[in-house]
Design a protein around this motif. Sequence first.
Motif, PDB file in Angstrom:
ATOM      1  N   VAL A 258       0.862  -1.177   0.000  1.00 24.93           N
ATOM      2  CA  VAL A 258       0.000   0.000   0.000  1.00 24.93           C
ATOM      3  C   VAL A 258       0.901   1.231   0.000  1.00 24.93           C
ATOM      4  N   VAL A 259       0.698   2.125  -0.978  1.00 30.12           N
ATOM      5  CA  VAL A 259       1.529   3.333  -1.059  1.00 30.12           C
ATOM      6  C   VAL A 259       0.714   4.549  -0.634  1.00 30.12           C
ATOM      7  N   ALA A 260       1.413   5.664  -0.455  1.00 32.57           N
ATOM      8  CA  ALA A 260       0.806   6.827   0.186  1.00 32.57           C
ATOM      9  C   ALA A 260       0.924   8.075  -0.671  1.00 32.57           C
ATOM     10  N   THR A 261       0.113   9.052  -0.308  1.00 35.14           N
ATOM     11  CA  THR A 261       0.221  10.400  -0.857  1.00 35.14           C
ATOM     12  C   THR A 261       0.290  11.381   0.295  1.00 35.14           C
ATOM     13  N   GLY A 262       0.914  12.526   0.045  1.00 34.24           N
ATOM     14  CA  GLY A 262       1.080  13.539   1.072  1.00 34.24           C
ATOM     15  C   GLY A 262       2.393  14.259   0.876  1.00 34.24           C
ATOM     16  N   VAL A 263       2.791  15.007   1.865  1.00 39.59           N
ATOM     17  CA  VAL A 263       4.061  15.740   1.853  1.00 39.59           C
ATOM     18  C   VAL A 263       4.738  15.548   3.200  1.00 39.59           C
ATOM     19  N   TYR A 264       6.036  15.279   3.147  1.00 38.02           N
ATOM     20  CA  TYR A 264       6.827  15.054   4.360  1.00 38.02           C
ATOM     21  C   TYR A 264       7.705  16.270   4.590  1.00 38.02           C
ATOM     22  N   THR A 265       7.403  17.025   5.654  1.00 33.39           N
ATOM     23  CA  THR A 265       8.240  18.159   6.030  1.00 33.39           C
ATOM     24  C   THR A 265       8.125  18.382   7.522  1.00 33.39           C
ATOM     25  N   TYR A 266       9.212  18.862   8.137  1.00 35.03           N
ATOM     26  CA  TYR A 266       9.179  19.250   9.543  1.00 35.03           C
ATOM     27  C   TYR A 266       9.059  20.770   9.691  1.00 35.03           C
ATOM     28  N   ASN A 267       9.204  21.491   8.572  1.00 35.80           N
ATOM     29  CA  ASN A 267       9.248  22.951   8.639  1.00 35.80           C
ATOM     30  C   ASN A 267       8.353  23.581   7.589  1.00 35.80           C
ATOM     31  N   ASP A 268       8.922  23.832   6.407  1.00 37.15           N
ATOM     32  CA  ASP A 268       8.222  24.566   5.361  1.00 37.15           C
ATOM     33  C   ASP A 268       7.623  23.621   4.329  1.00 37.15           C
ATOM     34  N   VAL A 269       6.635  24.125   3.594  1.00 35.71           N
ATOM     35  CA  VAL A 269       6.148  23.372   2.443  1.00 35.71           C
ATOM     36  C   VAL A 269       7.217  23.430   1.358  1.00 35.71           C
ATOM     37  N   PRO A 270       7.235  22.462   0.435  1.00 38.38           N
ATOM     38  CA  PRO A 270       8.156  22.566  -0.704  1.00 38.38           C
ATOM     39  C   PRO A 270       7.949  23.879  -1.454  1.00 38.38           C
ATOM     40  N   ARG A 271       9.018  24.405  -2.025  1.00 35.73           N
ATOM     41  CA  ARG A 271       8.950  25.714  -2.682  1.00 35.73           C
ATOM     42  C   ARG A 271       7.884  25.765  -3.781  1.00 35.73           C
ATOM     43  N   TYR A 272       7.592  24.642  -4.364  1.00 38.72           N
ATOM     44  CA  TYR A 272       6.557  24.573  -5.396  1.00 38.72           C
ATOM     45  C   TYR A 272       5.250  25.193  -4.912  1.00 38.72           C
ATOM     46  N   PHE A 273       4.969  25.073  -3.627  1.00 41.13           N
ATOM     47  CA  PHE A 273       3.703  25.545  -3.080  1.00 41.13           C
ATOM     48  C   PHE A 273       3.783  26.952  -2.481  1.00 41.13           C
ATOM     49  N   ASN A 274       4.964  27.586  -2.534  1.00 33.55           N
ATOM     50  CA  ASN A 274       5.139  28.861  -1.854  1.00 33.55           C
ATOM     51  C   ASN A 274       4.184  29.939  -2.350  1.00 33.55           C
ATOM     52  N   TYR A 275       3.924  29.968  -3.650  1.00 34.09           N
ATOM     53  CA  TYR A 275       3.060  30.996  -4.213  1.00 34.09           C
ATOM     54  C   TYR A 275       1.870  30.379  -4.917  1.00 34.09           C
ATOM     55  N   ARG A 276       1.336  29.360  -4.270  1.00 31.44           N
ATOM     56  CA  ARG A 276       0.116  28.720  -4.716  1.00 31.44           C
ATOM     57  C   ARG A 276      -0.818  28.574  -3.512  1.00 31.44           C
ATOM     58  N   GLY A 277      -2.104  28.590  -3.771  1.00 29.99           N
ATOM     59  CA  GLY A 277      -3.071  28.307  -2.722  1.00 29.99           C
ATOM     60  C   GLY A 277      -3.090  29.340  -1.624  1.00 29.99           C
ATOM     61  N   PRO A 278      -3.147  28.897  -0.367  1.00 29.67           N
ATOM     62  CA  PRO A 278      -3.305  29.828   0.761  1.00 29.67           C
ATOM     63  C   PRO A 278      -2.219  30.891   0.830  1.00 29.67           C
ATOM     64  N   ALA A 279      -1.060  30.630   0.247  1.00 29.12           N
ATOM     65  CA  ALA A 279       0.002  31.630   0.248  1.00 29.12           C
ATOM     66  C   ALA A 279      -0.410  32.891  -0.515  1.00 29.12           C
TER      67      ALA A 279
ATOM     68  N   THR B 143      -3.645  34.013  -0.553  1.00 29.28           N
ATOM     69  CA  THR B 143      -4.900  34.527   0.000  1.00 29.28           C
ATOM     70  C   THR B 143      -4.772  35.979   0.443  1.00 29.28           C
ATOM     71  N   GLU B 144      -3.735  36.279   1.206  1.00 29.98           N
ATOM     72  CA  GLU B 144      -3.582  37.647   1.717  1.00 29.98           C
ATOM     73  C   GLU B 144      -3.306  38.622   0.579  1.00 29.98           C
ATOM     74  N   ALA B 145      -2.453  38.218  -0.373  1.00 24.77           N
ATOM     75  CA  ALA B 145      -2.091  39.118  -1.466  1.00 24.77           C
ATOM     76  C   ALA B 145      -3.288  39.445  -2.357  1.00 24.77           C
ATOM     77  N   LEU B 146      -4.150  38.455  -2.597  1.00 25.62           N
ATOM     78  CA  LEU B 146      -5.269  38.650  -3.510  1.00 25.62           C
ATOM     79  C   LEU B 146      -6.536  39.119  -2.814  1.00 25.62           C
ATOM     80  N   GLY B 147      -6.559  38.944  -1.504  1.00 27.88           N
ATOM     81  CA  GLY B 147      -7.736  39.362  -0.771  1.00 27.88           C
ATOM     82  C   GLY B 147      -8.923  38.422  -0.896  1.00 27.88           C
ATOM     83  N   VAL B 148      -8.689  37.234  -1.408  1.00 29.18           N
ATOM     84  CA  VAL B 148      -9.742  36.220  -1.518  1.00 29.18           C
ATOM     85  C   VAL B 148      -9.182  34.893  -1.021  1.00 29.18           C
ATOM     86  N   ASP B 149     -10.087  34.030  -0.611  1.00 26.19           N
ATOM     87  CA  ASP B 149      -9.667  32.732  -0.106  1.00 26.19           C
ATOM     88  C   ASP B 149      -9.284  31.835  -1.279  1.00 26.19           C
ATOM     89  N   VAL B 150      -8.036  31.413  -1.322  1.00 25.04           N
ATOM     90  CA  VAL B 150      -7.545  30.561  -2.408  1.00 25.04           C
ATOM     91  C   VAL B 150      -7.378  29.147  -1.875  1.00 25.04           C
TER      92      VAL B 150
END
Length: 330
Positions: free
Chosen positions: A92-113, A115-122
């Motif tokens: 059985v294999v898995a999906t997810g992200v393994y980090t103890y600190n930050d999200v991978p840089r790929y996600f830095n300017y996607r989604g909730p990151a 939200t504040e800049a655009l003023g809408v919930d992303v």
Amino acid sequence: MSAIETVRGQVESSDLGVTLMHEHIFVLTPDVQANYPAGWGEEETRIADAVTRLQKAYDAGVRTMVDPTVVGLGRYIPRIQRIMEQVPINLVVATGVYTYNDVPRYFNYRGPALTEALGVDVPDPMVDLFVGDIRDGIAGTGVKAGMLKCAIDHQGMTPGVERVMRAVARAHLETGTPITVHTHPDSQSGLEVKRVLCDEEGVDPGRVVLGHSGDSADHDHLSALADAGFVLGMDRFGIYLDTTMEARADTLLEMLRRGYGDRMVLSQDASCHIDWIDPDVMAFLPQWHYTHLFEDVFPYLLEHGATQDQIDTMLVDVPRQFLDPASVVE
């Protein structure tokens, strides 16, 4: 009974048999491997070695393994498919992200990151990625994830860790796929998992394995987590750099004495190859492999008061019920 997704396709939960709930095939750093491949060696040699190690586990009685290797741990399913074509174990294999600190840089300017800049919930694109791995398969392989994975360590609930954990929770609520969490029990991070995953996101703790719970000998804390409904991962047998087999086993025995045999699962967190550790250090971990439980730990447990029925419960019944709640007979 329900069908469980594995690398070779669906398996009825009644056919899972002896199940190790936290083992890896490979743990790798892809950027390093791509640019400095000497440490990896020959691909065919690595695959043949993995087949040999997994066949040994099968011969010892293992019928199913859960491999929680996700983004951040070097997941590459085509290689795993080649191996599992040659070994009868259900993986059985898995999906997810393994980090103890930050999200991978790929996600830095996607989604909730944004939200504040655009003023809408992303919405977080991680949720759709995880759900896609579960429903459609991983990277065009057709292999569907049967587990969700996230992590929290001694750094605590950092913003990145929290973002991944909430994405995992929402993918779980959409699909019903169970969750395993790397935890750091010495800092009682399971309490933070409870707050975010369960209290705030609404995940049933009975659908969550708190991985590496056996790293702690705080029996009262472990009991409280089990009483809250979590499944405890006693899953690092073989890692004895700062503890011993006897210490890990004695914690397990105490939890059995307290009546928590139906709230624990067993494993070794082993792998065929991990590039995080210098090979010279691996020489100090001779028992860190897929059959250590069977060769050394179970005889110790039986000698010190555990019963075979208790071991079977942790190896067969609890994993089956965790992976397939429909298998529970009321």
